[in-house]
Design a protein around this motif. Structure first.
Motif, short mmCIF file in Angstrom:
data_model
loop_
_atom_site.label_atom_id
_atom_site.label_comp_id
_atom_site.label_asym_id
_atom_site.label_seq_id
_atom_site.Cartn_x
_atom_site.Cartn_y
_atom_site.Cartn_z
N GLU A 130 0.82 -1.21 0.00
CA GLU A 130 0.00 0.00 0.00
C GLU A 130 0.85 1.26 0.00
O GLU A 130 0.47 2.28 -0.57
N ARG B 196 1.82 1.72 -3.61
CA ARG B 196 0.71 2.25 -4.40
C ARG B 196 0.46 3.72 -4.10
O ARG B 196 0.18 4.52 -5.01
N SER B 197 0.58 4.09 -2.83
CA SER B 197 0.34 5.48 -2.46
C SER B 197 1.40 6.41 -3.06
O SER B 197 1.07 7.48 -3.60
N ALA C 96 0.71 6.73 -6.72
CA ALA C 96 -0.46 7.57 -6.97
C ALA C 96 -0.13 9.05 -6.86
O ALA C 96 -0.74 9.89 -7.54
N HIS C 97 0.84 9.40 -6.02
CA HIS C 97 1.24 10.78 -5.83
C HIS C 97 2.36 11.20 -6.79
O HIS C 97 2.92 12.29 -6.63
N CYS D 13 -6.27 4.16 -3.25
CA CYS D 13 -5.30 3.96 -2.17
C CYS D 13 -5.94 4.28 -0.82
O CYS D 13 -7.03 4.83 -0.72
N TYR D 14 -5.22 3.98 0.24
CA TYR D 14 -5.73 4.23 1.59
C TYR D 14 -6.03 5.71 1.81
O TYR D 14 -6.94 6.05 2.57
N ASP D 15 -5.24 6.60 1.18
CA ASP D 15 -5.45 8.03 1.40
C ASP D 15 -6.48 8.62 0.44
O ASP D 15 -6.66 9.84 0.38
N ARG E 27 -6.41 8.60 -2.86
CA ARG E 27 -5.90 8.89 -4.20
C ARG E 27 -6.11 7.68 -5.11
O ARG E 27 -6.06 6.53 -4.68
#
Length: 293
Positions: free
Chosen positions: A223, A226-227, A230-231, A247-249, A251
């Motif tokens: 994760e 992935r985060s 994604a950023h 993603c968890y946040d 995004r």
């Protein structure tokens, strides 16, 4: 070197409980003079006065003796537990690579419990090195994992051959492609897993293709990879691909298959060659092989 036996420690416990050498000797089925000599020798070896013995008076326990007897009781309970555990089989522990576990472990355990109701099953997660060590030490009986970093000392039953995927920010110029190659990825900052076996595997893969990638980040979890992707912090490469694009946040991340055939690896059932493969173990392997999806 151990100078005192468990039986000798039982002598001390009996004397402490009965506060009498005579009564303790009767319980232990030894003579009172022999018990007295044995207790003296144990105290000498331990360098501690456990009991205060006076003729015609109950045995008293010294403060040091109380502390020592507490530890001896713990030791004897541990020894009894080891002997009792040999009477009943321990649970069968199915390990699973950490990134695969949310997708595979629960359903594998459910399937095994329905097929083998007489066997107790437990699950365990871990990275490659964790699983290899646990298999070697007998803390895990069988593992579902990508075949990365497991040497010749392990047996395998291949379940599936897969290719990795790339995680990218939706606005990345490569995110619109249907597939990607390692050659295309090598020109961009990449995100690798920080575990030695995992990074070593990816590094060797790129090296074999005469590619020199730039590693922008190293992460411990899928994760986190992935985060960061994604950023826009780089392109993540993984053999695990969660079904969600969020993603968890919150995004969104884009997942693109990697088509380079040299990057293929296997998901396998893995166990140590030194393991005793009894009929039940082989039936469990066969059951997991037939049910894997």
């Amino acid at each position: 070197m151990l100078y005192n036996t468990l039986r000798q420690y039982e002598y001390l416990i009996a004397v402490a409980e009965l506060r009498s050498l005579t009564e303790a000797a009767r319980r232990l089925n030894v003579s009172q003079p022999s018990l007295s000599v044995a207790v003296t020798r144990i105290e000498e070896r331990l360098g501690t006065r456990v009991f205060l013995r006076r003729k015609g008076a109950p045995v008293e326990i010294t403060p040091q003796g109380h502390r020592l007897l507490g530890r001896i009781r713990e030791l004897l309970l541990l020894a009894e537990g080891i002997e009792r555990s040999s009477d009943s089989p321990p649970p069968f522990v199915l390990g699973c690579f950490e990134d695969l576990a949310p997708l595979q472990l629960a359903q594998a355990l459910e399937h095994l419990r329905s097929r083998f109701p007489a066997v107790s099953f437990e699950g365990a997660e871990g990275r490659f090195s964790d699983l290899a060590t646990a298999l070697d030490e007998g803390r895990v009986d069988l593992a579902i994992s990508y075949d990365v970093g497991f040497g010749a000392r392990f047996e395998r039953c291949v379940l599936k051959t897969i290719l990795p995927v790339a995680f990218l920010a939706p606005e990345h110029p490569l995110a619109r492609q249907e597939t990607l190659t390692l050659q295309e990825l090598a020109a961009h900052p990449l995100i690798f897993f920080s575990e030695e076996l995992s990074e070593g595997f990816m590094t060797a893969l790129f090296k074999a293709m005469r590619l020199s990638p730039t590693v922008g980040h190293r992460v411990r979890s899928l994760e986190m990879m992935r985060s960061l992707a994604a950023h826009g912090a780089g392109i993540g490469i993984s053999y695990s691909s969660p079904p969600s694009s969020i993603c968890y946040d919150g995004r969104r991340v884009t997942t693109v298959p990697i088509s380079t055939t040299d990057a293929a690896t296997e998901i396998a059932l893995i166990w140590p060659r030194l393991r005793d493969t009894d009929p039940t173990f082989l039936e469990i392997v066969a059951a997991l092989e037939s049910s894997f999806g």
